[in-house]
Design a protein around this motif. Structure first.
Motif, PDB file in Angstrom:
ATOM      1  N   MET A   9       0.791  -1.335   0.003  1.00 20.59           N
ATOM      2  CA  MET A   9      -0.086   0.184   0.043  1.00 20.59           C
ATOM      3  C   MET A   9       0.860   1.240   0.041  1.00 20.59           C
ATOM      4  O   MET A   9       1.739   1.290   0.655  1.00 20.59           O
ATOM      5  CB  MET A   9      -0.820  -0.004   1.115  1.00 20.59           C
ATOM      6  N   GLU A  14       2.245   5.015   0.757  1.00 19.76           N
ATOM      7  CA  GLU A  14       2.323   5.697   1.958  1.00 19.76           C
ATOM      8  C   GLU A  14       2.538   7.325   1.622  1.00 19.76           C
ATOM      9  O   GLU A  14       3.034   7.699   0.785  1.00 19.76           O
ATOM     10  CB  GLU A  14       3.480   5.346   2.747  1.00 19.76           C
ATOM     11  N   ARG A  15       1.827   8.149   2.519  1.00 16.16           N
ATOM     12  CA  ARG A  15       1.927   9.522   2.244  1.00 16.16           C
ATOM     13  C   ARG A  15       3.304  10.116   2.256  1.00 16.16           C
ATOM     14  O   ARG A  15       4.074   9.788   3.084  1.00 16.16           O
ATOM     15  CB  ARG A  15       0.971  10.165   3.088  1.00 16.16           C
ATOM     16  N   ASN A  53      -2.387   1.061 -11.657  1.00 12.64           N
ATOM     17  CA  ASN A  53      -3.561   0.969 -10.770  1.00 12.64           C
ATOM     18  C   ASN A  53      -3.552   2.390  -9.985  1.00 12.64           C
ATOM     19  O   ASN A  53      -3.877   2.577  -8.911  1.00 12.64           O
ATOM     20  CB  ASN A  53      -3.781  -0.087 -10.078  1.00 12.64           C
ATOM     21  N   HIS A  54      -3.220   3.430 -10.690  1.00 10.11           N
ATOM     22  CA  HIS A  54      -3.031   4.726 -10.189  1.00 10.11           C
ATOM     23  C   HIS A  54      -3.583   5.634 -11.210  1.00 10.11           C
ATOM     24  O   HIS A  54      -2.893   6.031 -12.159  1.00 10.11           O
ATOM     25  CB  HIS A  54      -1.556   5.114  -9.507  1.00 10.11           C
ATOM     26  N   THR A  59      -2.691  11.048  -4.162  1.00 12.23           N
ATOM     27  CA  THR A  59      -3.295   9.402  -3.935  1.00 12.23           C
ATOM     28  C   THR A  59      -4.248   9.331  -2.757  1.00 12.23           C
ATOM     29  O   THR A  59      -4.137   9.926  -1.592  1.00 12.23           O
ATOM     30  CB  THR A  59      -1.984   8.661  -3.053  1.00 12.23           C
ATOM     31  N   HIS A  60      -5.677   9.410  -3.251  1.00 12.08           N
ATOM     32  CA  HIS A  60      -6.632   9.504  -2.410  1.00 12.08           C
ATOM     33  C   HIS A  60      -6.926   8.516  -1.345  1.00 12.08           C
ATOM     34  O   HIS A  60      -6.965   8.964  -0.083  1.00 12.08           O
ATOM     35  CB  HIS A  60      -8.104   9.176  -3.094  1.00 12.08           C
ATOM     36  N   ASP A  61      -6.091   7.329  -1.250  1.00 10.66           N
ATOM     37  CA  ASP A  61      -6.004   6.401  -0.297  1.00 10.66           C
ATOM     38  C   ASP A  61      -5.326   6.880   0.806  1.00 10.66           C
ATOM     39  O   ASP A  61      -5.528   6.571   2.110  1.00 10.66           O
ATOM     40  CB  ASP A  61      -5.477   4.997  -0.841  1.00 10.66           C
ATOM     41  N   VAL A  62      -4.386   7.810   0.698  1.00  8.51           N
ATOM     42  CA  VAL A  62      -3.543   8.152   1.975  1.00  8.51           C
ATOM     43  C   VAL A  62      -3.662   9.578   2.126  1.00  8.51           C
ATOM     44  O   VAL A  62      -3.247  10.338   3.046  1.00  8.51           O
ATOM     45  CB  VAL A  62      -1.917   8.038   1.377  1.00  8.51           C
ATOM     46  N   SER A 108       1.936  10.497  -2.836  1.00 11.34           N
ATOM     47  CA  SER A 108       2.533   9.237  -2.528  1.00 11.34           C
ATOM     48  C   SER A 108       3.641   9.283  -3.480  1.00 11.34           C
ATOM     49  O   SER A 108       3.793   9.893  -4.536  1.00 11.34           O
ATOM     50  CB  SER A 108       1.668   8.062  -2.305  1.00 11.34           C
TER      51      SER A 108
END
Length: 99
Positions: free
Chosen positions: A1, A3-4, A56-57, A74-77, A81
């Motif tokens: 995954m 990371e910011r 996948n980004h 990166t919306h997930d963090v 990222s």
């Protein structure tokens, strides 16, 4: 995954991407491209889409005639990222093939 990025890593990464700038009001980077015509802009976006899908980004972007604006985050963090820096470098590489 992913990371910011820490502020110092973000600054170092952006030094290698001089045409990209931080967006005001959010942790994202963006760049505008002006291509020859709409067909070339669409081909450019298609090449980016293929790379982004493999990573996948996916970028946020818009297109008006020959202009393409790209924003990466990166919306997930909740911010930037390494994926954003890597995709920005790939986009710059693709843009280089358009002169």
């Amino acid at each position: 995954m992913a990371e910011r990025l820490k502020p110092e890593d973000r600054a170092a990464g952006l030094k290698a991407l001089p045409e990209w700038h931080l967006c005001e009001g959010r942790e994202a980077i963006s760049r505008s491209f002006k291509l020859h015509d709409f067909r070339q802009a669409f081909a450019f976006m298609t090449q980016i889409a293929l790379v982004a899908e493999k990573m996948n980004h996916h970028p946020e972007w818009s297109n008006v005639y020959r202009n393409v604006d790209v924003t990466l985050s990166t919306h997930d963090v909740g911010g930037l990222s390494q994926l954003d820096l890597k995709l920005a470098a790939e986009i710059d590489r693709i843009a280089g093939s358009y002169g």
